[in-house]
Design a protein around this motif. Structure first.
Motif, short mmCIF file in Angstrom:
data_model
loop_
_atom_site.label_atom_id
_atom_site.label_comp_id
_atom_site.label_asym_id
_atom_site.label_seq_id
_atom_site.Cartn_x
_atom_site.Cartn_y
_atom_site.Cartn_z
N GLY A 51 61.34 -15.78 -22.05
CA GLY A 51 60.49 -14.60 -21.91
C GLY A 51 60.25 -14.28 -20.45
N GLU A 52 59.36 -13.34 -20.19
CA GLU A 52 59.08 -12.97 -18.81
C GLU A 52 58.30 -14.07 -18.09
OE1 GLU A 52 57.35 -9.07 -18.47
OE2 GLU A 52 59.08 -8.20 -19.54
N LYS A 56 56.90 -18.92 -22.44
CA LYS A 56 56.45 -17.90 -23.38
C LYS A 56 57.70 -17.25 -23.97
CE LYS A 56 53.15 -14.23 -24.13
NZ LYS A 56 52.33 -13.19 -23.56
N GLU A 58 60.53 -15.33 -26.10
CA GLU A 58 60.57 -14.06 -26.82
C GLU A 58 61.83 -14.02 -27.65
OE1 GLU A 58 60.01 -10.86 -24.02
OE2 GLU A 58 58.05 -11.72 -23.47
N SER A 79 57.72 -18.29 -31.08
CA SER A 79 58.56 -17.13 -30.77
C SER A 79 58.71 -16.37 -32.08
CB SER A 79 59.93 -17.60 -30.28
OG SER A 79 60.82 -16.50 -30.22
N ASN A 81 60.45 -14.87 -34.16
CA ASN A 81 61.83 -14.51 -34.49
C ASN A 81 61.96 -13.64 -35.74
OD1 ASN A 81 62.50 -16.05 -32.33
ND2 ASN A 81 63.55 -17.67 -33.46
#
Lengths: 281, 405
Positions: A51-52, A56, A58, A79, A81
């Motif tokens: 993630g960013e 975390k 994504e 996450s 999904n």
């Protein structure tokens, strides 16, 4: 059955060094999805991608082995999904989708396949569902508490997380830090306390570290699809295996942990029911 | 001696309507009146006072036949009110969605008119090709707009997501492969319609046609000053019909018009035929035109380009107009947004335009042909209904004070 329905239990690891280097344990999820991708059993897979922010994850619709490798390793936080499956089938145009999830996510997926309300033409596109063993899952804020507050380090510097030998362990660039697992209690997602599924009983193939030695994973093949893809991956040399009888600590530990999760959750369920609270099971 | 022939409800169309024909001794229609008796939807009132993004979500639920044109007209109206410029790729995806939907919708109409034109030995062939075409076109809408029926990914500001390169290639090759199928289907239907030997001149009328664009719809076309809307009470000269008709009568330059495939073909394709057969032909030919436009869009689409424009949803109370050429004609939604809420919303939908024209179009021929004339417009009533029956006893709307929705 304490491990759910399964065809075969086996200890295994990916033979590809590139996967071994980034994998949590045996790299089974990455290897199996990569194999399915290359053999066109799936056109892509929804995985927990980077993630960013650090730690975390994504959801990522991985359509190349490189993308799968970018998502390797256990994240210990959620996450979503399942949420991404629809987009994978729609805008990404996948007609054969693979995915990986923890037991609660698989419950959602299997329920969706039984009652496809709002998930029209999605359930039938799932070609391979890999499940991972899961005792509990933490919100990212909990991970931050463990690392930043209890270990006096920072999440940004963590390279790998692991749970083993009664400890929550993190590896930073130059250090290994840990806290006793009992210090993490109370920080898990609330639903984990009433979840009785440790070994991802609804998966096509389940896998996790428990039962196998370091660098290897225990694999339970459950469905015909799962068993045949796993067997083909082994035959193709993508995955190497050892009999569970020949490895330590062996299936006994997996059964013990699975039993303890079921018992503990049943107690919590009973307690909540006695209090008149709704429970999902 | 004149006699009244009443068909109620008219069949093989969406929604409920009534066709009342006054006929002479030979059974020739001397006066035709067609009007909606579908219960009102009231969606314009539902969306008022809510956040603007609610409007397309509700507007698409006005009816399951035209959800795509209504969603698009709704977001176009909101885009206009909020002064949003949609990125090119987003606009192409919207057009692709509409093109695919229109081919699908025309195919459904061929199913509805199959019993009028298709002989028994070809029935299975015709229905099979309708199904095959629909399956593929709905697949496009699924991929591009999220859902085939109630598209979730057409948004104010553009589209929620661009499609992947894999999806683009898949759709491109599937639609290419579908071309011969659509060509055969169109040839089959056109041939059967021509062979039917409907009376020459059936359904021909002198009303003007109205269309905004060949394929997608252009908001600049619609001039609010030339538009008037009157109550059915002052349109129908039969008091009984006037009080039961549930749609308002929209007029352009003070007269009723025809919208739909023939109107588009006449305005943008030099098509000069009129009447029932011409309407069917124009509709069939549109299937080819729209399919080739869909393929062209998939060829030119940049799947890495942005499809959504960030915008300020608060609004300045500007009257936004969204014009979409739906399968059945020009669909116009109007919206005003201020303080982040929809202040005004109005949908001026395709069949509403056609309703006052359809009845008189049955005149001059035997009443047996009345239903043929009606079906040639592919009417779809539920979105057209804007007046509420307030007296359940005699099904009347209150004159002059009628509740307008």
């Amino acid at each position: 059955m304490v491990l759910g329905t399964y065809k075969e239990a086996i200890s295994a690891r990916a033979t590809d060094k590139a996967i071994q280097n980034v994998a949590q344990d045996g790299g089974i999820v990455t290897a199996l999805l990569s194999y399915a991708l290359e053999e066109k059993i799936i056109e892509g897979a929804v995985v927990a991608g980077p993630g960013e922010e650090e730690w975390k994850p994504e959801p990522l619709v991985a359509m190349t082995p490189e993308e799968l490798i970018s998502a390797a390793g256990t994240k210990y936080t959620f996450s979503p999904n399942v949420w991404m499956l629809k987009e994978a089938v729609r805008q990404y145009g996948l007609e054969k989708v693979g995915t990986v999830g923890i037991p609660c996510q698989l419950m959602g997926i299997r329920k969706m396949q039984s009652y496809p309300f709002g998930t029209r033409f999605i359930a039938d596109k799932l070609a391979l569902i890999v499940g991972i063993f899961c005792m509990e899952n933490f919100p990212r804020a909990s991970l931050e508490t463990f690392v930043d507050e209890k270990m006096n380090s920072s999440l940004e510097s963590v390279e790998k997380m692991d749970i083993g030998m009664g400890k929550f362990i993190v590896n930073t660039q130059d250090d290994e830090l840990n806290i006793p697992l009992k210090e993490t209690h109370g920080y898990e997602q609330a639903g984990c306390n009433v979840c009785k599924d440790y070994t991802a009983e609804l998966a096509d193939v389940s896998t996790g570290s428990v039962g196998s030695p370091a660098g290897w994973s225990t694999v339970l093949t459950r469905t015909d699809t799962g068993a045949s893809i796993f067997k083909d991956a082994v035959d193709a040399g993508i995955i190497e295996t050892k009999s569970m009888d020949d490895v330590k600590p062996g299936l006994g530990l997996l059964e013990k942990l699975s039993t303890s999760k079921k018992d503990k959750s049943q107690k919590e369920i009973d307690k909540r029911r006695d209090m008149g609270l709704p429970v999902p099971f | 001696m004149s006699e009244k022939i009443v068909i109620s409800p008219t069949s093989r169309q969406e929604g409920h309507a009534e066709l009342v024909m006054e006929v002479d001794d030979a059974g020739i229609v001397t006066k035709g009146r067609y009007f909606s008796i579908t219960p009102v939807r009231g969606l314009e009132k539902i969306v008022t006072g809510k956040a603007p993004e609610m409007a397309p979500v509700i507007a698409q639920r006005i009816c399951g036949v035209c959800p795509i044109p209504h969603t698009l007209a709704s977001v176009e109206a909101m885009d206009d009110s909020l002064d949003i410029e949609v990125p090119k790729a987003g606009q192409l995806l919207r057009e692709l969605t509409l093109a695919a939907h229109t081919v699908n919708s025309h195919a459904i109409h061929h199913f509805l008119i199959a019993t009028d034109f298709v002989p028994e030995n070809l029935f299975a062939t015709a229905v099979e090709s309708v199904s095959e075409i629909r399956k593929n076109m709905q697949y496009v809408v699924d991929m591009v707009a999220g859902e085939g029926i109630h598209p979730s990914d057409i948004r104010i500001g553009g589209m929620a997501k661009n499609i992947s390169e894999l999806a683009r290639k898949k759709l491109y090759s599937r639609l290419k492969a579908l071309v011969p199928k659509v060509n055969d289907h169109v040839d089959l239907m056109a041939g059967l319609i021509a062979d039917k030997d409907l009376p020459k001149g059936l359904g021909v009328h002198d009303q003007p046609i109205m269309a905004s664009d060949k394929i997608y719809g252009k908001r600049d076309f619609f001039d609010l000053d030339r538009f008037t809307e009157i109550m059915p009470e002052s349109w129908y000269d039969d008091a009984d019909i006037a009080k039961r008709a549930c749609s308002t009568i929209p007029l352009y330059d003070g007269i009723n018009v025809e919208v739909g495939p023939r109107a588009r073909a006449a305005k943008f394709g030099g098509f000069s035929e009129k009447g029932v057969v011409a309407q069917h032909m124009a509709r069939a030919i549109e299937m080819k035109t729209y399919l080739s436009r869909a393929i062209a869009i998939l060829d030119e689409l940049d799947t890495s380009a942005p499809v959504y424009a960030d915008h300020d949803p608060r609004g300045t109370n500007k009257l936004g107009i969204g014009v979409i050429e739906g399968p059945r004609g020009t669909d116009i939604h109007m919206a005003q947004v201020a303080d982040g809420k929809t202040q005004y919303y109005s949908a001026l939908v395709p069949t509403t335009w056609n309703i006052p024209t359809m009845g008189p179009a049955t005149e001059g021929f035997h009443y047996d042909y009345g239903p043929h004339v009606i079906r040639a417009y592919d009417p779809c009533l539920s979105c057209a209904t804007h007046v509420m029956v307030v007296d359940d006893e005699d099904k009347s709307v209150i004159k002059n004070d009628m509740v307008r929705l």
